[in-house]
Design an enzyme around this catalytic site. Structure first.
Site, PDB file in Angstrom:
ATOM      1  N   LYS A  44     -55.834 127.481  33.913  1.00  5.77           N
ATOM      2  CA  LYS A  44     -54.482 126.955  34.165  1.00  5.77           C
ATOM      3  C   LYS A  44     -53.494 127.652  33.227  1.00  5.77           C
ATOM      4  O   LYS A  44     -53.805 127.883  32.050  1.00  5.77           O
ATOM      5  CB  LYS A  44     -54.462 125.445  33.902  1.00  5.77           C
ATOM      6  N   CYS A 131     -43.339 130.148  37.759  1.00  2.99           N
ATOM      7  CA  CYS A 131     -43.468 128.697  37.935  1.00  2.99           C
ATOM      8  C   CYS A 131     -42.147 128.132  38.456  1.00  2.99           C
ATOM      9  O   CYS A 131     -41.112 128.295  37.818  1.00  2.99           O
ATOM     10  CB  CYS A 131     -43.835 127.997  36.631  1.00  2.99           C
TER      11      CYS A 131
HETATM   12  O1  RRO Z   1     -47.547 123.635  37.070  1.00  2.31           O
HETATM   13  C1  RRO Z   1     -46.820 123.897  38.044  1.00  2.31           C
HETATM   14  O2  RRO Z   1     -45.912 123.137  38.438  1.00  2.31           O
HETATM   15  C2  RRO Z   1     -46.947 125.152  38.801  1.00  2.31           C
HETATM   16  C3  RRO Z   1     -46.998 126.382  38.204  1.00  2.31           C
HETATM   17 BR1  RRO Z   1     -47.072 126.597  36.355  1.00  2.31          BR
HETATM   18  C4  RRO Z   1     -46.996 127.544  39.003  1.00  2.31           C
HETATM   19  O3  RRO Z   1     -47.016 128.692  38.537  1.00  2.31           O
HETATM   20  N1  RRO Z   1     -46.944 127.393  40.345  1.00  2.31           N
HETATM   21  C5  RRO Z   1     -46.893 126.179  40.931  1.00  2.31           C
HETATM   22  O4  RRO Z   1     -46.847 126.094  42.166  1.00  2.31           O
HETATM   23  N2  RRO Z   1     -46.904 125.056  40.146  1.00  2.31           N
END
Ligand code: RRO
Length: 312
Positions: A44, A131
């Protein structure tokens, strides 16, 4: 028939991985990925310290895919770095894995990467430029100057293999401009695509959004995004220096979807939405379905078909 995939000096048994964010938040999930049929896996996206992320519900499966606004919940870089370093020690012969980081500022990105550079980590690092879900923080790669600035500073000290996770682009001017920036750097790979940012899904019966953060706006994944993902894989495959590999992510649910990403030029393939729905048994199915389609078409290795999409 072999799905063996060379990437960054290693040969993986097959090109399949999880997409960062899915099935990789905890050491239990990472162990399950490690013990699955996936060719490799990624952690993650990590920040400097633990983050709780956005309020729940923040992920919702819908018939054609998913919408999420997780908000970068993660255990902090040390948790994931300890995990991959322990794995390196206990399984010195295993192929190295992928490690994702997502700083909230230029400075944080540099500090995260310094920590990786100074560690014994021998795998590939993915810098998440896309993100869509942290309120008040735009997706880095939609700011071309910022992207160039971060990469310039990163490559002053970062000597390990590095890839970047990109948001989708929708215009040839943007494909060209971003490829020109990425081509200036010794990147190991470009990962196309992250979720399609800020969609809105509505439950008509209750006339309500389905996730709580940001009044229901969130990143889309799954079947909705496959054509956009394929376009981005193809656009960057045809524009980037051949030394920069492409990881294809977006809408991979079947062996045929995987085959399409490979035809567009992808080397590794990441699965998010459908892995969330099916769990790690999906990798066995994808392997089988991809082999079947290759067999039917007379291909015996992925190298024989990668990038070979025909134009009319
Ligand atoms: O954690 C998120 O909300 C998230 C991330 Br970091 C990302 O790169 N892509 C996404 O769809 N959710």
């Amino acid at each position: 028939m072999s799905l063996a995939t060379k990437f960054g000096g290693y040969t993986y048994e097959n090109p399949f991985m999880n997409a960062s964010g899915v099935h990789c938040m905890s050491t239990d999930e990472l162990d399950e990925m490690d013990n699955s049929r996936a060719g490799s896996f990624i952690t993650k996206s990590a920040t400097t310290s633990h983050r709780a992320g956005n309020p729940e519900p923040r992920y919702f499966s819908v018939p054609l895919g998913s919408i999420n606004s997780m908000g970068l919940p993660n255990q902090g870089i040390d948790y994931y770095l300890n995990y991959v370093l322990d794995r390196q020690k206990s399984h010195p012969d295993s192929s190295p894995v992928f490690f994702s980081v997502a700083g909230m500022s230029v400075e944080e990105n540099l500090n995260l990467l310094k920590k990786i550079q100074d560690s014994d980590f021998n795998g590939t690092t993915e810098l998440n430029f896309s993100c869509p879900n942290v309120p008040g923080k735009p997706q880095v790669a939609y700011d071309f100057e910022m992207t160039q600035e971060i990469l310039s500073k990163v490559f002053e000290f970062f000597k390990k293999p590095l890839g970047v996770k990109m948001p989708p682009f929708f215009d040839f001017a943007h494909f060209d401009a971003m490829a020109n920036i990425l081509n200036q750097f010794p990147l190991a790979y470009v990962n196309c695509i992250n979720s399609v940012g800020n969609g809105l899904y509505i439950d008509v019966e209750t006339e309500t959004v389905v996730i709580k953060p940001k009044d229901g706006f969130g990143g889309l994944g799954g079947e909705y995004v496959k054509p956009t993902a394929l376009a981005n894989v193809r656009a960057f495959y045809t524009r980037l220096n051949p030394s920069i590999k492409i990881i294809g992510t977006g809408g991979i649910k079947t062996g045929q979807d995987a085959f399409e990403h490979l035809l567009c030029g992808a080397t590794m393939l990441q699965v998010g939405t459908e892995l969330y729905k099916e769990g790690v048994s999906i990798f066995e199915r994808l392997e089988k379905e991809l082999k079947e389609i290759m067999e039917k078409k007379g291909y015996s290795t992925i190298d024989d078909l990668r990038g070979k999409l025909n134009s009319l």
